[in-house]
Scaffold this motif. Structure first.
Motif, PDB file in Angstrom:
ATOM      1  N   LYS A 283       0.807  -1.221   0.000  1.00 47.11           N
ATOM      2  CA  LYS A 283       0.000   0.000   0.000  1.00 47.11           C
ATOM      3  C   LYS A 283       0.844   1.278   0.000  1.00 47.11           C
ATOM      4  O   LYS A 283       0.340   2.357  -0.299  1.00 47.11           O
ATOM      5  N   ASP A 284       2.136   1.163   0.330  1.00 46.79           N
ATOM      6  CA  ASP A 284       3.006   2.337   0.363  1.00 46.79           C
ATOM      7  C   ASP A 284       3.511   2.750  -1.024  1.00 46.79           C
ATOM      8  O   ASP A 284       3.873   3.898  -1.239  1.00 46.79           O
ATOM      9  N   LEU A 285       3.551   1.808  -1.966  1.00 42.78           N
ATOM     10  CA  LEU A 285       4.162   2.100  -3.267  1.00 42.78           C
ATOM     11  C   LEU A 285       3.450   3.172  -4.096  1.00 42.78           C
ATOM     12  O   LEU A 285       4.126   3.970  -4.730  1.00 42.78           O
TER      13      LEU A 285
ATOM     14  N   VAL B 177      10.933   1.426  -4.562  1.00 45.19           N
ATOM     15  CA  VAL B 177      11.427   0.357  -5.429  1.00 45.19           C
ATOM     16  C   VAL B 177      12.915   0.571  -5.727  1.00 45.19           C
ATOM     17  O   VAL B 177      13.667  -0.392  -5.837  1.00 45.19           O
ATOM     18  N   ASN B 178      13.344   1.831  -5.844  1.00 44.62           N
ATOM     19  CA  ASN B 178      14.755   2.119  -6.101  1.00 44.62           C
ATOM     20  C   ASN B 178      15.614   1.960  -4.846  1.00 44.62           C
ATOM     21  O   ASN B 178      16.723   1.440  -4.925  1.00 44.62           O
ATOM     22  N   THR B 179      15.105   2.405  -3.708  1.00 44.86           N
ATOM     23  CA  THR B 179      15.928   2.401  -2.496  1.00 44.86           C
ATOM     24  C   THR B 179      15.970   1.055  -1.800  1.00 44.86           C
ATOM     25  O   THR B 179      16.941   0.745  -1.111  1.00 44.86           O
ATOM     26  N   SER B 180      14.928   0.230  -1.972  1.00 41.61           N
ATOM     27  CA  SER B 180      14.877  -1.059  -1.283  1.00 41.61           C
ATOM     28  C   SER B 180      14.089  -2.081  -2.113  1.00 41.61           C
ATOM     29  O   SER B 180      13.043  -2.563  -1.691  1.00 41.61           O
ATOM     30  N   PRO B 181      14.587  -2.410  -3.318  1.00 38.84           N
ATOM     31  CA  PRO B 181      13.797  -3.237  -4.231  1.00 38.84           C
ATOM     32  C   PRO B 181      13.494  -4.638  -3.715  1.00 38.84           C
ATOM     33  O   PRO B 181      12.460  -5.209  -4.069  1.00 38.84           O
ATOM     34  N   GLU B 182      14.370  -5.190  -2.889  1.00 41.73           N
ATOM     35  CA  GLU B 182      14.177  -6.571  -2.451  1.00 41.73           C
ATOM     36  C   GLU B 182      13.712  -6.666  -0.999  1.00 41.73           C
ATOM     37  O   GLU B 182      13.722  -7.740  -0.402  1.00 41.73           O
ATOM     38  N   ASN B 183      13.266  -5.527  -0.435  1.00 40.60           N
ATOM     39  CA  ASN B 183      12.706  -5.523   0.918  1.00 40.60           C
ATOM     40  C   ASN B 183      11.461  -4.647   0.964  1.00 40.60           C
ATOM     41  O   ASN B 183      10.387  -5.101   0.607  1.00 40.60           O
TER      42      ASN B 183
ATOM     43  N   GLY C   2      10.427  -2.415  -0.941  1.00 38.63           N
ATOM     44  CA  GLY C   2       9.864  -2.133  -2.257  1.00 38.63           C
ATOM     45  C   GLY C   2       9.140  -3.310  -2.893  1.00 38.63           C
ATOM     46  O   GLY C   2       8.941  -3.332  -4.110  1.00 38.63           O
ATOM     47  N   TRP C   3       8.725  -4.288  -2.074  1.00 37.89           N
ATOM     48  CA  TRP C   3       7.979  -5.435  -2.610  1.00 37.89           C
ATOM     49  C   TRP C   3       6.683  -4.968  -3.256  1.00 37.89           C
ATOM     50  O   TRP C   3       6.174  -3.895  -2.951  1.00 37.89           O
ATOM     51  N   PHE C   4       6.146  -5.776  -4.187  1.00 33.67           N
ATOM     52  CA  PHE C   4       4.951  -5.393  -4.943  1.00 33.67           C
ATOM     53  C   PHE C   4       3.673  -6.016  -4.380  1.00 33.67           C
ATOM     54  O   PHE C   4       2.715  -5.322  -4.095  1.00 33.67           O
TER      55      PHE C   4
END
Length: 124
Positions: A78-80, A87-93, A95-97
């Motif tokens: 819900k934050d995206l 997504v740029n600063t934390s893509p694998e944490n 910044g999940w989709f």
């Protein structure tokens, strides 16, 4: 907790046996540049493996995000929408989709583990 990767630079993390979290890799966000918009799947949507699940737009391009495994969307980040740069600063944490409830054991036969993905990216 196991993390798998696709050749299209999505990742999937299976957390408790029947829930999977999906996002894009560090490499993918580097290629995209500054992410300005993310379109996420709705809760309740069933996704087949390989089906388009989301869209990510950057200042350079728009790109589809495909589901690495099959399941039903049970949550999305819900934050995206208000902070797509996550997504740029934390893509694998952070910044999940989205998260999926898996349809049984996920088919990971064509997915890569971290070492194989790192080798794949190094070959690009």
């Amino acid at each position: 907790m196991t993390m798998w990767f696709t050749k299209d630079h999505e990742w999937v993390r299976v957390e408790d046996g029947n829930t999977a979290t999906v996002g894009i890799t560090h490499y993918a966000q580097e290629q995209l540049g500054d992410v300005v918009f993310v379109e996420l799947p709705e809760v309740g949507r069933s996704l087949a493996k390989g089906e388009e699940a989301a869209v990510v737009e950057s200042v350079k391009a728009a790109s589809e995000v495909y589901s690495p495994v099959a399941g039903e969307v049970v949550a999305f980040n819900k934050d995206l929408p208000d902070a797509p740069g996550t997504v740029n600063t934390s893509p694998e944490n952070e910044g999940w989709f989205y998260q999926l409830k898996l349809d049984g054991d996920p088919d990971t036969s064509d997915l890569m583990d971290q070492a194989a993905y790192d080798d794949y990216v190094a070959s690009l």
